[in-house]
Write a protein that holds these residues in place. Structure first.
Motif, PDB file in Angstrom:
ATOM      1  N   ALA A   1       0.827  -1.206   0.000  1.00 12.62           N
ATOM      2  CA  ALA A   1       0.000   0.000   0.000  1.00 12.62           C
ATOM      3  C   ALA A   1       0.859   1.253   0.000  1.00 12.62           C
ATOM      4  CB  ALA A   1      -0.930  -0.001   1.221  1.00 12.62           C
TER       5      ALA A   1
ATOM      6  N   SER B   1       3.909   1.536  -1.123  1.00 13.66           N
ATOM      7  CA  SER B   1       4.527   1.662  -2.440  1.00 13.66           C
ATOM      8  C   SER B   1       3.545   2.265  -3.436  1.00 13.66           C
ATOM      9  CB  SER B   1       4.967   0.291  -2.956  1.00 13.66           C
ATOM     10  OG  SER B   1       5.932  -0.254  -2.112  1.00 13.66           O
ATOM     11  N   LEU B   2       2.290   1.851  -3.323  1.00 15.13           N
ATOM     12  CA  LEU B   2       1.251   2.403  -4.190  1.00 15.13           C
ATOM     13  C   LEU B   2       1.190   3.917  -4.033  1.00 15.13           C
ATOM     14  CD1 LEU B   2      -1.297   1.310  -5.866  1.00 15.13           C
ATOM     15  CD2 LEU B   2      -2.569   1.761  -3.789  1.00 15.13           C
ATOM     16  N   PHE B   3       1.171   4.393  -2.797  1.00 15.59           N
ATOM     17  CA  PHE B   3       1.087   5.830  -2.542  1.00 15.59           C
ATOM     18  C   PHE B   3       2.323   6.551  -3.050  1.00 15.59           C
ATOM     19  CE2 PHE B   3      -1.846   6.111   1.389  1.00 15.59           C
ATOM     20  CZ  PHE B   3      -2.789   5.374   0.729  1.00 15.59           C
ATOM     21  N   LEU B   4       3.479   6.046  -2.611  1.00 16.24           N
ATOM     22  CA  LEU B   4       4.717   6.728  -2.957  1.00 16.24           C
ATOM     23  C   LEU B   4       4.921   6.708  -4.461  1.00 16.24           C
ATOM     24  CD1 LEU B   4       7.150   5.554  -0.178  1.00 16.24           C
ATOM     25  CD2 LEU B   4       6.517   7.893  -0.686  1.00 16.24           C
ATOM     26  N   GLY B   5       4.595   5.573  -5.082  1.00 14.35           N
ATOM     27  CA  GLY B   5       4.769   5.470  -6.524  1.00 14.35           C
ATOM     28  C   GLY B   5       3.874   6.460  -7.243  1.00 14.35           C
ATOM     29  N   PHE B   6       2.634   6.543  -6.823  1.00 13.37           N
ATOM     30  CA  PHE B   6       1.720   7.486  -7.458  1.00 13.37           C
ATOM     31  C   PHE B   6       2.217   8.913  -7.296  1.00 13.37           C
ATOM     32  CE2 PHE B   6      -1.540  10.624  -6.398  1.00 13.37           C
ATOM     33  CZ  PHE B   6      -2.022  10.840  -7.666  1.00 13.37           C
ATOM     34  N   ARG B   7       2.574   9.262  -6.054  1.00 13.48           N
ATOM     35  CA  ARG B   7       2.971  10.647  -5.803  1.00 13.48           C
ATOM     36  C   ARG B   7       4.254  10.990  -6.546  1.00 13.48           C
ATOM     37  NH1 ARG B   7       5.126  13.141  -1.014  1.00 13.48           N
ATOM     38  NH2 ARG B   7       4.771  15.376  -1.154  1.00 13.48           N
TER      39      ARG B   7
ATOM     40  N   TYR C   1      -3.041  14.111  -0.217  1.00 17.52           N
ATOM     41  CA  TYR C   1      -2.059  13.076  -0.541  1.00 17.52           C
ATOM     42  C   TYR C   1      -0.822  13.212   0.331  1.00 17.52           C
ATOM     43  CZ  TYR C   1      -4.326  11.482  -4.818  1.00 17.52           C
ATOM     44  OH  TYR C   1      -5.185  10.948  -5.723  1.00 17.52           O
TER      45      TYR C   1
ATOM     46  N   LEU D   1      -1.586  11.848   3.715  1.00 18.09           N
ATOM     47  CA  LEU D   1      -1.699  10.385   3.685  1.00 18.09           C
ATOM     48  C   LEU D   1      -0.326   9.735   3.550  1.00 18.09           C
ATOM     49  CD1 LEU D   1      -4.634   9.156   1.389  1.00 18.09           C
ATOM     50  CD2 LEU D   1      -4.097   8.342   3.650  1.00 18.09           C
TER      51      LEU D   1
END
Lengths: 298, 298, 298, 298, 298
Positions: free
Chosen positions: B62, B64-70, B206, B209
């Motif tokens: 999860a 990684s999902l956030f950091l990758g998106f940002r 974001y 989060l």
């Protein structure tokens, strides 16, 4: 650029040309040796602290995130650079067609298109940091070649020279001026796009983060593999090192796509394509295609 | 922007300039210390509740999902900002060429192109929140520089001034008006694009989060590592903290690409590129390239 | 839109404004309570069936896939919406410049630009479902404001009115008509783009899939955490619920970017930017910037 | 297209309209039954070979890769299709405005815009494979409707008819011809874009790969869950089947966005939007908005 | 291109046409046999070193990263190629409409549009490396067909020929010249885009990295499955080999989308679409649609 057929399954493991292995074999061997050392110490001398493979998995997801991002960004740069050169090829061909339609005085077509070819070569020279005078001289003569090369941005100077030529032609209608000016402006935009790519590398901090993380990962991996792969560990470490260092080496090459490296763009061949198109437009004998030498197209 | 060659494998771990470590070393040390404390308490005092590494894996995906998106979103902003400035460079060069083609009265070329240079500097000043008067005055004189700077949006005012100049020229044909107006409009579009980036940060939620999640993750990690990495835990925690806090710090810099930070865009250097191009178009002596100081190009 | 500086590490955990927590705290608490209940029953009454953390991992990858996709799609909508408004700002500024260049009769400039401001306000009103008459009247008078607002699509009617004004001007050359028509058409395209976003939500089925999956996931998680995190389980469940429900709540806001919510776009502020630009073009006194109230820019 | 408010947390699990469950409940039940059978045989008769949950994890990552890719590609097609229709709405509105500006003889405006409406309906008919004559006749009369429908590509024939109308008008200046021709050409480009989407499905091989892989995955899962989820297994299997078969079913619908399905695009409503805009431009009474029936907008 | 309905769940496993299995069944069987051998040796002769499934998971994430990237890049090439051909279809239709509007002398329309059809066929011939003379001759006669085919780039020569035709027409206004020249230039840009795709494969190094990694992965997998799947191992290995080798084989086909393979683009059918449109514009009898033979559209 490597031009090569897909190898058979057998050949696959013995190809070096076009492979990334010659650049990273030192690191692969280093990781394998470390892995052997760790195994031997652990088995024969004293037990080393193990890292669970699950912990490495967490780390691996993060590393994949970095490498994946950097790889996508580098490939996008490479492909955008190719698109910009493709636009220039189309624009120069279209310049020929626009001259046909709008400039009745066909004696000037050759002069203008030759200058466009010179622009392409000078731009290539700028991007690769090489001297393009030899390629330019046959098209526009030694004097102009010299005076353009003396400018800080020779390709830009060639486009300025082109606009001077357009201005001097009395036979062009306003519509013709407009259309041909648009093609020059489009060439200028593609040129500035290539300059953007060449002067703005990926943020340096990414390279540091990715490289450091890769080293740390491959350095910790042998401690994680003691348990989970046993005597496969050195081989397994080497494979993982190949995968991660390999992807990183590829990315380094694609990030700056104009350099004279194996996976760089074939700027020489594209300049030749432009020359062929211009010759065919002017009904001159076109030169031969740029040759692939030892599977490499420069 | 950091301009630096790839370091050797040895140097790699000792580079600070361009690295993200000076910004996050406190957090890295904090996580390592927490990890040591957890280990000691667990071994010497009483057993702490452990978190299985698998549970952290779920969390890690999860995160990684956030950091990758940002990270992707921030990089896209940075690269779009660079593209917009690249467009402005191309448009100003193309403005010079269009004047050559369409405006026979060459005495006005200098005035118009100088105003375009001033536009670039004023725009830079607006984006960085600095005063660009010193850079503008040599091009358009102190009076105009002052009156433009007094506007709420000086760069926009400079473009309005440019359109006044175009209007006043009687030698321009309708086609010339059309083409040159299009270039002004394109400059206006690029300017508005930069303003969009600078006035619209990534949604604040974001940042909350992602940051909160990173803190929670790094705070829980030591409890998960007791079992799975043993005495490697402090080192391992520090490495993971480096990776996640590092990525976040990079993202913070790229998100607002015009600021005067290490990984910000080199607006000064790009304004200089515009000055050089304009000088070469006007056959003036171009200034020197903007210098890289201590590996940083501003 | 939240406008706020990055909080310090300490403040970070106490910020509510701009955070997603006020919207989802019920769910977070629910999951934590469920987790406590599961733990107590499992320890004190009878052993509950456990779910291995590995099985949850499989589920988690799928959930990440969904949430990641939906988040990207929603952010793209939000950012595209911002781009379309940025285009409208640039187009209205460029309209002013084109009038300068092409319409010698400057008495009409004010009338035309006022109508463009009205267009922006009416468009904002349409997108937010609010009445924009108050903002429109000072620019175009009560009568026209009323007649435009009576149409089914007031912003579109304003553009039609604008084209009527262009047609009626005799001083415009054909080139001027062409250029100004293009700007109107570009405004029409941006307007239709915003309407597309507002009338076409993400496919409903995604929302169902994602929400149902998130509930199922958070409902099963406590059974998986019994073993793998022990007494950390309630805290851990709450954190994971925060992450997944939080991302979902963010996505819901960004999906429809024109609504009057915390992370919606600052349409009021952008309309004000347009007003300022128009005033500066017409040499009128510009109004003040739209104010940030309690960290929120509407 | 489903138009529906977000359900409350309670309602969420009982909504069928707009959900994917009616299409896949057979498969979900099948997987659950298989899982029960596997459990019973394993417990009561003889021990079945187990698959470790880790092995399923590897498989699951690959499956996520496939489903994620296919989902992104299908959504991009759906959204591009919506953009193309949005462009057509804007182009037809802009056609009205361009007629206002450039065609003084306003008696022809109605004829031309009616033909544009007919184009939209014929295009819709072509994309959905339905007969659009009834919708077309009120606008252009039965004769022309019939003759256009008889062509292989009626929408294209309508555009050809439109260009005939433009040619016949003597009051158009060259600038007007140019601008209006550009709008027709833009309509033609959007139409060809929609045809591209409808005639080029995603490569068939992906559908096979994804569907086969999903079946294999859900067939193997019960063997992996025996150990890791115990008596939760049937429920867990059903949930995973819901997630993966559900995503696949959604993707199938979005892949061909023009079909008359729940998540297809609302072509009827968009044609109505065009009719309303044209009526308002011509000062006719606009028809009512297309109605949402039972949460579905067609 | 495969044109086929979705199979039923039962048929799904028996479809070969359009499936990737005929190309990779050797590899699938090889991996299954290896897996059986490993199992037998391990059980009957001596214990082989096992690889933990967690270690394979790390490897699998990296492999997914590679395959995912390469698949996305290849699909983007395929879809961009389709878009470029879609643009050419739209441009040739729009050429017909522009002739209607701008070229009063309709006797030349046929000649010009026939040449455009010939351009499409010659371009197809170039991309597929086939001789398109037979398709071209009925449109432009044997002589011109021959002389064009003799050029190095016949499609480009056809566009040059087209610009000659435009130039020779006296009835075209400047506006007409401008618009029609733009369409020719757009055709030239699409053509150069297709050439870009065909002459620039994905960097060769990726193919090596991905293929080698896939082989290594599938070779190591049986050692990891001994423990985690027991007697399921051969079946499980075969499934994983199907997934990874299958994705790779698909990618190989999509990477070069113009080739005459099952999943290549239907260039013949698109040329036929162009012929039909041109016939309908010229009021000639259109030919039949290109036929789907044995589920394949070429």
């Amino acid at each position: 650029m490597i031009m090569r057929d897909y190898p058979s399954s057998f050949q696959l493991f013995f190809i070096l040309k076009g492979s990334v292995i010659p650049k990273i074999y030192g690191k692969i061997i280093g990781v394998a040796v470390l892995s052997i050392a760790v195994l031997l110490v652990d088995q024969l001398l004293w037990e080393l602290p193990h890292v669970s493979i699950g912990a490495m998995g967490i780390f691996g997801v993060a590393l994949s995130l970095f490498l994946g991002f950097r790889n996508n960004a580098a490939y996008d740069r490479w492909w955008e650079a190719r698109k910009l050169w493709g636009n220039m090829i189309a624009d120069i061909r279209n310049l020929g067609r626009s001259l046909t339609i709008f400039m009745p005085d066909s004696t000037k077509h050759r002069e203008i298109l030759s200058l466009a070819v010179a622009f392409a070569h000078l731009h290539r020279g700028f991007l690769r940091g090489v001297d393009a005078s030899d390629a330019v001289t046959p098209w526009i003569g030694a004097d102009l070649a010299k005076s353009l090369s003396a400018r800080k941005n020779p390709a830009n100077a060639a486009l300025n020279e082109l606009s001077q030529k357009i201005k001097d032609d009395q036979s062009l209608s306003g519509f013709g001026q407009l259309k041909i000016a648009e093609l020059l402006l489009s060439l200028g935009a593609s040129q500035a796009g290539c300059e953007r790519i060449v002067t703005t590398p990926l943020p340096y901090v990414y390279s540091l983060l990715v490289r450091r993380t890769t080293y740390l990962y491959c350095g910790l991996l042998p401690f994680a593999l003691i348990e989970s792969t046993g005597w496969f560990a050195p081989f397994f470490s080497a494979v993982v090192a190949y995968v991660f260092f390999g992807l990183q080496a590829v990315t380094n090459e694609l990030e700056l796509p104009f350099r004279h490296v194996q996976n760089g763009l074939a700027l020489d061949a594209m300049c030749r394509t432009i020359e062929i198109s211009v010759c065919e437009t002017l009904d001159l004998d076109p030169p031969a295609d740029w040759a692939v030498v030892d599977h490499v197209l420069t």
